[in-house]
Design an enzyme around this catalytic site. Structure first.
Site, short mmCIF file in Angstrom:
data_model
loop_
_atom_site.label_atom_id
_atom_site.label_comp_id
_atom_site.label_asym_id
_atom_site.label_seq_id
_atom_site.Cartn_x
_atom_site.Cartn_y
_atom_site.Cartn_z
N THR A 192 -1.57 9.66 -17.21
CA THR A 192 -2.66 9.48 -18.16
C THR A 192 -2.96 10.71 -19.00
O THR A 192 -2.65 11.84 -18.60
CB THR A 192 -3.94 9.08 -17.40
N ASP A 193 -3.62 10.49 -20.13
CA ASP A 193 -4.10 11.58 -20.97
C ASP A 193 -5.21 12.38 -20.30
O ASP A 193 -5.50 13.52 -20.68
CB ASP A 193 -4.61 11.03 -22.30
N TYR B 8 -10.98 11.50 -11.77
CA TYR B 8 -9.83 10.66 -12.07
C TYR B 8 -8.67 11.50 -12.59
O TYR B 8 -7.53 11.38 -12.13
CB TYR B 8 -10.22 9.61 -13.10
N ASP C 204 0.86 -1.18 0.00
CA ASP C 204 0.00 0.00 0.00
C ASP C 204 0.90 1.24 0.00
O ASP C 204 1.58 1.52 0.99
CB ASP C 204 -0.89 -0.01 1.24
#
Length: 294
Positions: free
Chosen positions: A110-111, A134, A37
């Site tokens: 990410t994009d 997100y 974690d």
């Protein structure tokens, strides 16, 4: 130079493909999120210390490639706190420990950190403007990593699919056997990326970093070459499995609403990757055919 990699998020599709690249020159330990974690400083310290010890014993260079992420885009709209914990707090802890142990870090993003309203591929220098929970959590994770003082690189990618886990390719394959006709949005454009190709690129980058030849740009874009709509991607999947692509009908985003807003155009320019002297990923259509052959 031999590599000793720690890959948090090892049970995901990218993590599994990174683990599959283990061999005589690349040792990979890829714990699942349940095993490591990243929000727990104690767990991260123990994992990094073990990595450093393994690397020293094997005469290898230690590098962390962070493939752990909360990727449930729609669910994040209702649970942004949890998504932030995984996508921002975790990388912040990981980067801090990497900095203290002087272990390089490659963090996958990410994009979705971009607004998705561009008319040409996004460059690494373009302003961020995420429109979803997100995307906001991933952007916060980038900031945490890049501001940590660690020797760190952020690699943005898009539309990732692979052999394990849930993804668009698997969904379309399943639906092909369940429905006579599919309706898929035809006004969202991006670059599909096979996780196996991305994994190979990340290992190449890790090797360059370990050799002291890390790119001067701390943010890179790495996706399959080319662009397509989700509808075009689905039709290509149908072609690969021997189904009639005419069974895939187009629709607009308005006709297929989702809890999280989707980028209309989220193609990432791979210029930064090429300028760093790294091997470009193959065209997305070629990669898709290779995926099905494999």
């Amino acid at each position: 130079m031999r590599l000793a990699l720690l890959v948090p998020g090892g049970s995901g599709q990218l993590g599994r493909d990174l683990a599959a690249l283990a061999g005589p020159e690349v040792e990979v330990v890829a714990p699942a999120s349940a095993e490591l974690d990243l929000r727990s400083a104690g767990e991260v310290v123990a994992a990094l210390d073990a990595l450093v010890s393994r690397a020293a014993a094997a005469g290898a260079a230690p590098v962390v490639v962070n493939a752990a992420a909360y990727t449930a885009v729609d669910a994040a709209e209702q649970d942004e706190v949890r998504a932030f914990g995984v996508n921002a707090d975790g990388p912040r802890v990981l980067a801090a420990v990497c900095s203290s142990r002087r272990v390089p870090l490659v963090h996958v993003s990410t994009d979705y950190v971009f607004p998705g309203d561009a008319s040409r591929p996004y460059e690494v220098t373009d302003e961020l403007g995420p429109k979803s929970a997100y995307g906001r959590t991933k952007a916060a994770g980038e900031d945490a990593v890049l501001g940590s003082g660690a020797s760190a690189w952020v690699v943005r990618t898009s539309w990732v699919y692979g052999k394990s886990g849930a993804n668009f390719v698997k969904t379309i394959q399943r639906l092909e056997g369940e429905k006579d006709q599919l309706t898929v949005v035809d006004d969202q454009v991006g670059s599909p990326t096979w996780s196996a190709d991305l994994a190979a690129g990340l290992v190449e980058l890790a090797g360059r970093i370990a050799a002291g030849e890390g790119p001067s740009s701390r943010v890179l874009h790495c996706t399959g070459e080319g662009e397509v709509t989700w509808n075009g991607f689905a039709r290509a999947i149908f072609e690969e499995i021997g189904a009639d692509p005419e069974r895939v009908r187009p629709c607009t985003t308005e006709e297929f609403p989702r809890p999280a807003p989707r980028p209309a155009y989220s193609v990432l320019s791979n210029a930064s990757w090429r300028e760093a002297g790294l091997t470009p990923l193959r065209p997305w259509r070629e990669a898709l055919a290779a995926y099905f052959r494999s």
